[in-house]
Design a protein around this motif. Structure first.
Motif, PDB file in Angstrom:
ATOM      1  N   TRP A   1      21.964  31.283  23.004  1.00 49.42           N
ATOM      2  CA  TRP A   1      21.339  32.348  23.524  1.00 49.42           C
ATOM      3  C   TRP A   1      22.169  33.634  23.066  1.00 49.42           C
ATOM      4  O   TRP A   1      21.428  34.820  22.846  1.00 49.42           O
ATOM      5  N   LYS A   2      23.433  33.534  23.030  1.00 50.60           N
ATOM      6  CA  LYS A   2      24.282  34.766  22.561  1.00 50.60           C
ATOM      7  C   LYS A   2      24.175  35.069  21.043  1.00 50.60           C
ATOM      8  O   LYS A   2      24.482  36.289  20.446  1.00 50.60           O
ATOM      9  N   SER A   3      23.778  34.199  20.341  1.00 50.93           N
ATOM     10  CA  SER A   3      23.808  34.529  18.805  1.00 50.93           C
ATOM     11  C   SER A   3      22.497  35.224  18.454  1.00 50.93           C
ATOM     12  O   SER A   3      21.516  35.255  19.333  1.00 50.93           O
ATOM     13  N   ASN A   4      22.640  35.783  17.135  1.00 48.80           N
ATOM     14  CA  ASN A   4      21.656  36.484  16.734  1.00 48.80           C
ATOM     15  C   ASN A   4      20.321  35.832  16.315  1.00 48.80           C
ATOM     16  O   ASN A   4      19.415  36.440  15.794  1.00 48.80           O
ATOM     17  N   SER A   5      20.694  34.511  15.993  1.00 44.92           N
ATOM     18  CA  SER A   5      19.524  33.927  15.707  1.00 44.92           C
ATOM     19  C   SER A   5      18.312  33.542  16.441  1.00 44.92           C
ATOM     20  O   SER A   5      18.518  33.612  17.701  1.00 44.92           O
ATOM     21  N   ASP A   6      17.330  33.683  15.933  1.00 46.12           N
ATOM     22  CA  ASP A   6      15.787  33.354  16.549  1.00 46.12           C
ATOM     23  C   ASP A   6      15.247  32.158  16.237  1.00 46.12           C
ATOM     24  O   ASP A   6      13.949  31.847  16.073  1.00 46.12           O
ATOM     25  N   PHE A   7      16.099  31.002  16.039  1.00 40.20           N
ATOM     26  CA  PHE A   7      15.637  29.602  15.770  1.00 40.20           C
ATOM     27  C   PHE A   7      14.611  29.194  16.782  1.00 40.20           C
ATOM     28  O   PHE A   7      13.862  27.986  16.404  1.00 40.20           O
ATOM     29  N   LEU A   8      14.594  29.480  18.162  1.00 36.83           N
ATOM     30  CA  LEU A   8      13.772  29.012  18.905  1.00 36.83           C
ATOM     31  C   LEU A   8      12.569  29.876  19.304  1.00 36.83           C
ATOM     32  O   LEU A   8      11.683  29.424  19.974  1.00 36.83           O
ATOM     33  N   GLY A   9      12.487  30.894  18.698  1.00 41.25           N
ATOM     34  CA  GLY A   9      11.202  31.810  18.689  1.00 41.25           C
ATOM     35  C   GLY A   9      11.556  32.750  19.819  1.00 41.25           C
ATOM     36  O   GLY A   9      12.345  32.363  20.715  1.00 41.25           O
ATOM     37  N   SER A  10      11.206  34.060  19.517  1.00 40.79           N
ATOM     38  CA  SER A  10      11.417  34.740  20.717  1.00 40.79           C
ATOM     39  C   SER A  10      11.151  34.689  22.137  1.00 40.79           C
ATOM     40  O   SER A  10      11.639  34.909  22.891  1.00 40.79           O
ATOM     41  N   SER A  11       9.616  34.074  22.076  1.00 36.40           N
ATOM     42  CA  SER A  11       9.282  33.566  23.521  1.00 36.40           C
ATOM     43  C   SER A  11      10.138  32.406  24.140  1.00 36.40           C
ATOM     44  O   SER A  11      10.445  32.866  25.344  1.00 36.40           O
ATOM     45  N   LEU A  12      10.803  31.428  23.424  1.00 35.33           N
ATOM     46  CA  LEU A  12      11.315  30.442  24.114  1.00 35.33           C
ATOM     47  C   LEU A  12      12.834  30.786  24.135  1.00 35.33           C
ATOM     48  O   LEU A  12      13.456  30.639  25.437  1.00 35.33           O
ATOM     49  N   LYS A  13      13.023  31.950  23.435  1.00 39.56           N
ATOM     50  CA  LYS A  13      14.478  32.222  23.937  1.00 39.56           C
ATOM     51  C   LYS A  13      14.666  33.166  24.936  1.00 39.56           C
ATOM     52  O   LYS A  13      15.569  33.018  25.783  1.00 39.56           O
ATOM     53  N   LYS A  14      13.701  33.719  25.377  1.00 41.07           N
ATOM     54  CA  LYS A  14      13.686  34.547  26.580  1.00 41.07           C
ATOM     55  C   LYS A  14      13.560  33.590  27.965  1.00 41.07           C
ATOM     56  O   LYS A  14      14.407  33.960  28.889  1.00 41.07           O
TER      57      LYS A  14
END
Length: 467
Positions: free
Chosen positions: A221-234
Motif C-alpha cells: 500500500w505504501k509503495s509507489n508500485s501499482d501492481f494491484l491496479g489503481s482500483s484494487l489498491k484503493k
C-alpha cells in the motif's frame, strides 16, 4: 506388425489399465473407509506430478497460493503420519534443489551462510535423538523451508518479479479470511473456544500468518508500485483492516504484541500521525469481551499452589523451569537430541500428559535438545538473515524496516510458541525473506530499480508471468 492389429492391441492395453485401476480403486475405498481425503490423495499426487513435469515453478506458485488454506485437508490424507503434505514437502525440496543448481554464486553463499550451521547442528541432534523418526521428519520440513528461501532468492530478480510474488502471498490470504468470517458467523470454533483458527490447525499459527500478510500488504500500500491496479489498491486498506480484525479474533497475545510493536515503531520513524491509531487501537480492543478476557487471564493463576489452575503463560514458565532444573550440565553442549524435550517431559514435568508436553519456547527447546551449539546456530540463522537484509537499507528503507521487523517478531514469537513446527507460516515467512534478498541484492543503487517495461528475462514460466 500388422497395422490392422494395432487398434486391437491398444484396446486390450487400455482395458487392462481400466480394470487394474478399478480394482485398485475398490481396494483403496475399502481401506480408506470414510476418510475421503485419502481417496483424493492419489489423484492429487498424480496431478502434482504432471504439473511438476510441465513447469515446476508453476507448481510452486500454485502451492504458495493454496498452502495457507489446506492444512486441515492435508491432515485427512495422512496414514501412519505420512500424507499428501509430505509429498508436497518432497516436491518443494526438489524444486529448491534444482533452483540451487541454477542460482547465482552469491545467492548460494547466502543460503549456506544462513541455514547451513543450523541444519548441520540438527544432524548431530538426530544422531542423539530418542525419537529418531519424528526428528528426521522435522529435519525434512526444515530443509523444505530452506528450499523456499532459495526459491525466493532465485525467482525474484527484478521489481516486477517482487511485486508479482507479493500479489501471490496476498492472494493466499483470501480463503483463510473468508473462512474465518464463516466460522465466526456459524460459531464453529471447535475446541479453541471463541478463538478463530480459520483454515489453520491452531489460532496462533493463523495469527502469525496474519501479521506477516498485513505487514506485506502495508508495504504494498505504501509503495509507489501499482501492481494491484489503481482500483484494487484503493480497496487495500479496507482489506488490511479486515485482516486486522481477524487478527484480534485469533486472541493470540504474542501476535498482538508483535503487531503493536511494529506499528508503533513505524509511526515513530515514518509517519507520526499514526500515533493516534497506536493509542486508539488498545482502547478499542479492550472493549471487545474476548480481548479483555484474554488479557485478564494473565492476572490470575500465576502460582503453582495445590490444585490451582495456572494460566497459559505461568504454565509455560513452570514447564521451562522444570526442564532446566532436570537438565544435566554434561548435556549443555549438544543436548539430549532432536525431539527429546517432549519425550523426556513426562519425567521432568508433573503436569505433562501421557504423550508429553511441547516446549512452547524454541530457545529452551533448542538448548535442551541441541545444546549451546544448536542454540547459537538457531539465533545465528535469523541474525545473519537480518544482517544480509540490513546491508541493503539504502536501496529500500521501508522494505528493509518491515523485513527486519518481521524477523524481530519471529524471534519474539519463538519465546512463547513452537515456531519450528509451523511449516505453513514458515514457508511464507522465508519466501518473503528470500524475495527481499533476491530483489535488493541485484539492485545496483537506490535509483536503479528496474523499469516495469513489460519484459522479464528472468521469469521461469510464461504462466507465472501472467499472474
Amino acid at each position: 506388425m500388422n497395422k490392422s492389429l494395432t487398434p486391437i492391441i491398444a484396446a486390450v492395453i487400455y482395458a487392462f489399465i481400466a480394470i487394474f485401476s478399478g480394482l485398485v480403486s475398490v481396494g483403496l475405498v475399502d481401506f480408506a473407509g470414510h476418510r475421503y481425503g485419502m481417496l483424493l490423495a492419489v489423484p492429487a499426487l498424480i496431478v502434482l506430478g504432471l504439473i511438476f513435469i510441465a513447469d515446476r515453478y508453476v507448481l510452486f506458485l500454485l502451492v504458495l497460493v493454496v498452502r495457507a488454506s489446506i492444512d486441515q485437508v492435508l491432515d485427512t490424507t495422512k496414514f501412519a503420519g505420512i500424507g499428501l503434505g509430505g509429498a508436497l514437502n518432497a516436491l518443494i525440496i526438489l524444486i529448491g534443489f534444482l533452483a540451487y543448481l541454477q542460482a547465482d554464486k552469491h545467492i548460494r553463499k547466502i543460503l549456506f551462510s544462513t541455514w547451513l550451521p543450523f541444519l548441520a547442528a540438527y544432524v548431530i541432534a538426530i544422531v542423539l535423538s530418542p525419537e529418531r523418526m519424528p526428528a528426521i521428519k522435522l529435519y525434512l520440513t526444515l530443509i523444505s523451508t530452506a528450499a523456499v528461501l532459495m526459491l525466493g532468492m532465485h525467482l525474484v530478480k527484478t521489481e516486477k518479479d517482487f511485486f508479482k510474488w507479493l500479489k501471490i502471498i496476498l492472494l493466499s490470504s483470501v480463503i483463510p479470511l473468508l473462512y474465518g468470517f464463516v466460522m465466526l458467523a456459524v460459531h464453529s470454533m471447535h475446541h479453541f473456544g471463541s478463538r478463530i483458527n480459520s483454515t489453520f490447525n491452531h489460532p496462533n499459527v493463523f495469527a502469525f500468518y496474519l501479521v506477516l500478510v498485513i505487514s506485506i500488504g502495508f508495504y504494498a500500500w505504501k509503495s509507489n508500485s501499482d501492481f494491484l491496479g489503481s482500483s484494487l489498491k484503493k480497496w487495500l486498506p479496507i482489506y488490511l483492516a479486515l485482516l486486522c480484525l481477524m487478527l484480534v479474533l485469533t486472541q493470540t497475545r504474542s501476535a498482538w504484541l508483535g503487531f503493536a510493536a511494529f506499528f508503533t515503531v513505524y509511526a515513530l520513524i515514518y509517519e507520526r500521525r499514526y500515533l493516534i491509531l497506536v493509542v486508539a487501537m488498545p482502547i478499542v480492543a479492550i472493549m471487545i469481551p474476548e480481548v479483555r478476557d484474554r488479557l485478564s487471564d494473565l492476572s490470575s493463576g500465576n502460582e503453582m499452589v495445590g490444585y490451582a489452575k495456572l494460566n497459559s503463560y505461568a504454565w509455560r514458565k513452570y514447564l521451562w523451569e522444570c526442564a532446566m532444573n532436570w537438565m544435566q550440565p554434561a548435556k549443555y553442549i549438544f543436548g539430549y537430541g532432536a525431539e527429546s524435550f517432549k519425550h523426556y517431559s513426562i519425567d521432568f514435568f508433573p503436569l505433562a500428559g501421557p504423550t508429553g508436553a511441547a516446549s512452547h519456547n524454541i530457545y529452551y527447546q533448542v538448548f535442551f535438545e541441541m545444546g549451546i551449539v544448536g542454540l547459537f546456530a538457531y539465533v545465528w540463522l535469523y541474525l545473519k538473515t537480518g544482517f544480509v537484509i540490513f546491508k541493503f537499507s539504502s536501496r529500500n528503507k521501508l522494505l528493509v524496516f518491515i523485513s527486519l521487523s518481521l524477523i524481530f517478531e519471529y524471534l519474539m514469537f519463538s519465546y512463547s510458541d513452537n515456531m519450528m513446527y509451523y511449516l505453513n507460516y514458515n514457508w511464507y515467512f522465508w519466501f518473503f525473506m528470500g524475495a527481499v534478498i533476491g530483489w535488493l541484492s541485484r539492485m545496483k543503487s537506490p535509483s536503479d530499480s528496474p523499469a516495469l517495461d513489460g519484459t522479464d528475462e528472468t521469469s521461469n514460466s510464461r504462466m507465472v508471468d501472467k499472474i
